[in-house]
Write a protein that holds these residues in place. Structure first.
Motif, PDB file in Angstrom:
ATOM      1  N   ALA A 261      24.669   6.963  -2.600  1.00  0.00           N
ATOM      2  CA  ALA A 261      24.475   7.588  -1.285  1.00  0.00           C
ATOM      3  C   ALA A 261      25.684   8.437  -0.893  1.00  0.00           C
ATOM      4  O   ALA A 261      25.546   9.590  -0.482  1.00  0.00           O
ATOM      5  N   THR A 262      26.884   7.841  -1.043  1.00  0.00           N
ATOM      6  CA  THR A 262      28.089   8.573  -0.636  1.00  0.00           C
ATOM      7  C   THR A 262      28.273   9.824  -1.476  1.00  0.00           C
ATOM      8  O   THR A 262      28.620  10.888  -0.964  1.00  0.00           O
ATOM      9  N   GLU A 263      28.013   9.701  -2.788  1.00  0.00           N
ATOM     10  CA  GLU A 263      28.220  10.854  -3.664  1.00  0.00           C
ATOM     11  C   GLU A 263      27.244  11.985  -3.364  1.00  0.00           C
ATOM     12  O   GLU A 263      27.634  13.155  -3.308  1.00  0.00           O
ATOM     13  N   ILE A 264      25.997  11.616  -3.186  1.00  0.00           N
ATOM     14  CA  ILE A 264      25.001  12.649  -2.901  1.00  0.00           C
ATOM     15  C   ILE A 264      25.332  13.339  -1.584  1.00  0.00           C
ATOM     16  O   ILE A 264      25.286  14.561  -1.466  1.00  0.00           O
ATOM     17  N   LEU A 265      25.724  12.531  -0.581  1.00  0.00           N
ATOM     18  CA  LEU A 265      26.049  13.117   0.718  1.00  0.00           C
ATOM     19  C   LEU A 265      27.281  14.015   0.636  1.00  0.00           C
ATOM     20  O   LEU A 265      27.357  15.037   1.310  1.00  0.00           O
ATOM     21  N   SER A 266      28.244  13.649  -0.219  1.00  0.00           N
ATOM     22  CA  SER A 266      29.477  14.438  -0.254  1.00  0.00           C
ATOM     23  C   SER A 266      29.258  15.802  -0.920  1.00  0.00           C
ATOM     24  O   SER A 266      30.082  16.701  -0.780  1.00  0.00           O
ATOM     25  N   THR A 267      28.148  15.963  -1.651  1.00  0.00           N
ATOM     26  CA  THR A 267      27.849  17.305  -2.159  1.00  0.00           C
ATOM     27  C   THR A 267      27.306  18.192  -1.043  1.00  0.00           C
ATOM     28  O   THR A 267      27.374  19.407  -1.112  1.00  0.00           O
ATOM     29  N   PHE A 269      27.926  17.402   2.553  1.00  0.00           N
ATOM     30  CA  PHE A 269      28.793  17.433   3.735  1.00  0.00           C
ATOM     31  C   PHE A 269      30.247  17.250   3.301  1.00  0.00           C
ATOM     32  O   PHE A 269      30.545  17.096   2.124  1.00  0.00           O
ATOM     33  N   SER A 270      31.145  17.230   4.289  1.00  0.00           N
ATOM     34  CA  SER A 270      32.558  17.019   3.983  1.00  0.00           C
ATOM     35  C   SER A 270      32.763  15.577   3.518  1.00  0.00           C
ATOM     36  O   SER A 270      32.017  14.679   3.924  1.00  0.00           O
ATOM     37  N   PRO A 271      33.769  15.312   2.661  1.00  0.00           N
ATOM     38  CA  PRO A 271      33.965  13.969   2.104  1.00  0.00           C
ATOM     39  C   PRO A 271      34.154  12.898   3.177  1.00  0.00           C
ATOM     40  O   PRO A 271      33.620  11.791   3.045  1.00  0.00           O
ATOM     41  N   SER A 272      34.897  13.210   4.249  1.00  0.00           N
ATOM     42  CA  SER A 272      35.149  12.171   5.249  1.00  0.00           C
ATOM     43  C   SER A 272      33.853  11.822   5.988  1.00  0.00           C
ATOM     44  O   SER A 272      33.592  10.659   6.295  1.00  0.00           O
TER      45      SER A 272
END
Lengths: 308, 389
Positions: A261-267, A269-272
């Protein structure tokens, strides 16, 4: 993200799914066949874990402890049915919720009084300790493979029993119309008792095999009970096959979601931002799936025949 | 009938007045800690540590008889608030000792300090009350929450770890610990993983650790989460290639469940059961003899809290009506801490040494953390300059 990591995560999801299936199988039968809401089902899982801990301390052998725990969990389930649940079948769902909720509180506190509040653990048996080298950097614990196999075996036995034996036929018939089965001269009370006892034993078995992986503590069954209800709703209440598919689905989605989830979202949105939202979204995924099922297939993926 | 009632109420009023007169000599200490649910082991350590100090002094602190009232906050802020308010208003205690968890402290803080009752925290040390919102009625005998993580960053530097994988539960204390660690760590943080609170199965995270090529893992997983993580970490065979560093994850409350799986793991803290000073040696052996388990830092901090109150009551000669005098006496911290050097900063948080610890198996088969070397001496927290006290 490598393919090996993906495979490992699938194995993990499978293993978590098997555990969920063992608990869900009993719950879905009790809920679907008897129309009885048993919140105390999660507590049976905790009882199983504490039993195997106690028997390992007594006998020193994990295998012996497993069989003793299964027997005790079965007897415990039958006793609960005889003294408490039997008197609640005809009562309203609210009464059942209250009574079984009381049992949760009572048994959680009892576990604390008997074993203390601290977290306990059980070592896996010698021949299942250790880990297998899958690739250069990846190892997978043997014990987790064993739990997958145990789960598959139980699923096969249950499927055979429900589909091809006389008692399985009676359970299916009892689910459709308990009065009719009773009128044909079958002791429905005893049938329910068997279903209940076996359900309790399966939850206990889940607790037993979970004990070496997860820690043993009072209240350990409360969280897993919620996920189990999600599983039986997705699978279709009263349906063993549905519970099996849904348990695997929930296990895989939860495990993969937490990693990706975090990886897909970081592509996107911003990493934070992804770090804030990712973990929260990952924990929500299975509930989102449940909501979708309730909207589009309210009876579950594989609804049991004849269950309202 | 009316007359009778009148007599009755008068006599009742008189008897209660008499009752409170008889007790007027005693000093009352109210304790609010978590004694139910899985974290109950932490609260129990605090009760036992405090009780041990009382028993050693025949139930007296500073020469005054002590009445100790222990309340369970059930890890629910509203319950904590209720218990603390009743301690202050109904029992009119002179000191409140609490809590285990920072969010419980947030709940009881205001009503206790507003009633001008001294609040001594034996564990929780949130940043909230260390800086701008520091309070003259609030003392901490443990640490400031961020400090242990900051020390872990220094340990990683000293041990030569270049890349570290970090993982914490997804709530305030978890995020504080990652921030604290990153503040002092000079290498690269390969991942920041946030798990749900009370996480059961760490297999997905462990798979990520094994493919991350990090030198070490830094984590904060208190209670049952720590037991599960450490056992699963060892079972997955990760201990061989990856160092395990943590705060509040491998301590005396979790080691009975982790056993051999945790041996050799690193931790940061201000104290270990084998920290060499006479007071500490006596404390650990007395504690183990009395309660039959190894004391953790929670018990130590509670014991120190009792010693602190003991010193303050002795200094004021048992007269607690002059609040300024009591505060001055507390602030001096004129007692023998089990940690050795101990003093209060301007914000009433401790200034103390921090050490690197590792987990060992003792000869008697029990497990404990063990002192390795001192990392920082007289280490203050990072918020005290904002406190105007």
């Amino acid at each position: 993200m490598s393919t090996t990591l993906f495979l490992i995560l699938c194995l993990n999801g499978l293993q978590y799914g098997m555990l969920l299936f063992l608990i869900a199988a009993g719950l879905t039968l009790v809920f679907g066949v008897m129309g009885f809401i048993n919140l105390a089902h999660g507590v049976q899982y905790m009882v199983g874990a504490y039993l195997v801990y106690a028997y390992v301390q007594l006998t020193g052998s994990f295998i012996v402890a497993v069989f003793l725990s299964l027997g005790t969990a079965l007897i415990f389930g039958l006793l609960l049915e005889f003294f408490v649940f039997r008197h609640l079948y005809t009562r309203s769902h609210l009464d059942q919720v209250l009574a079984t909720f009381g049992i949760i509180i009572f048994l959680n506190e009892l576990a604390k009084v008997v074993f203390g509040p601290a977290t306990l653990s059980v070592a896996p048996p010698e021949f299942l300790a250790g880990s297998i080298q899958l690739t250069e950097t990846l190892r997978y614990p043997v014990y987790r493979f064993a739990t997958i196999i145990a789960g598959l075996a139980v699923a096969a036995v249950l499927y055979f029993t429900i589909s091809y034996t006389r008692i399985g036929m009676l359970i299916r018939a009892g689910a459709t119309s308990a009065e009719m089965v009773s009128a044909l001269g079958v002791n429905i009370q005893r049938l329910f008792m068997i279903v209940f006892g076996v359900g309790a034993m399966l939850a206990g078995f889940a607790g037993v095999i979970a004990a070496p992986i997860f820690a043993i503590e009072p209240g350990m069954g409360d969280n897993i009970l919620i996920v189990t209800f999600v599983v039986i709703i997705i699978g279709g209440i009263g349906s063993i096959g549905g519970a099996f598919i849904a348990a695997l689905l929930v296990g895989l989605i939860d495990t993969l979601g937490r990693s990706f989830a975090t990886e897909i979202l970081s592509t996107l949105f911003s990493p934070s931002f992804a770090n804030q939202i990712g973990p929260a979204l990952a924990s929500m995924l299975i509930y989102i799936l449940m909501a979708a099922i309730l909207v589009f297939r309210p009876k579950g993926l594989l609804p049991a025949k004849g269950v309202a | 009938m009316k007359k009778h009632l009148k007599y009755l109420t008068t006599s009742l009023a008189m008897s209660t007045a008499l009752g409170s007169m008889a007790l007027a000599e005693d000093i009352k200490i109210g304790m609010v800690v978590t004694l139910s649910g899985p974290p109950a082991a932490l609260g129990q350590q605090i009760v036992d540590g405090f009780q041990l100090a009382l028993d050693e002094k025949d139930g007296m602190l500073g020469g005054q008889k002590i009445e100790l009232i222990v309340e369970d906050d059930e890890l629910k802020p509203d319950v904590a608030l209720l218990k603390a308010t009743s301690l202050v208003e109904r029992d009119e205690v002179d000191f409140v000792v609490g809590t285990v968890f920072s969010n419980m402290l947030q709940a009881i803080f205001k009503p206790v300090v507003q009633s001008e009752t001294f609040l001594v925290s034996p564990n929780a040390g949130p940043s909230t009350f260390a800086g701008r919102n520091c309070n003259p009625y609030f003392f901490v005998t443990s640490y400031q929450n961020n400090q242990n993580a900051e020390i872990s960053g220094m340990i990683a530097n000293e041990e030569g770890f270049e890349s570290v994988f970090t993982m914490v539960p997804n709530y305030q204390a978890g995020r504080d610990n990652i921030e604290g660690f990153k503040q002092t760590f000079k290498g690269t943080v390969t991942d920041e993983v946030f798990t749900p609170l009370g996480h059961q199965d760490f297999s997905a995270e462990l798979a990520r650790i094994s493919t991350s090529d990090a030198d070490a893992v830094f984590t904060f997983m208190p209670g049952g989460m720590g037991v599960r993580l450490v056992n699963q970490f060892a079972n997955a065979g990760l201990s061989e290639n990856t160092k395990f560093m943590s705060v509040f994850t491998t301590d005396e409350t979790t080691l009975p469940g982790q056993k051999d799986a945790a041996v050799g793991f690193l931790a940061a803290g201000s104290w270990a059961p084998d920290l060499a000073n006479d007071a500490n040696t006596a404390f650990v052996s007395a504690f183990e003899a009395k309660y039959g388990y190894v004391p953790g830092s929670y018990a130590m901090q509670a014991y120190d809290a009792a010693s602190l109150i003991d010193s303050a009551v002795a200094k004021t000669g048992g007269d607690l009506s002059d609040k300024d005098a009591v505060r001055a006496a507390l602030k001096e911290a004129d007692f023998t801490s089990l940690r050795g050097d101990f003093s209060f900063n301007n914000n009433h948080y401790p200034v103390q040494d921090f050490h690197m610890l590792n987990v060992i198996k003792r000869e008697d088969g029990n497990y404990q953390t063990s002192f390795v070397r001192t990392i920082a001496e007289d280490y203050p927290d990072s918020f005290h300059q904002d406190c105007k006290m």
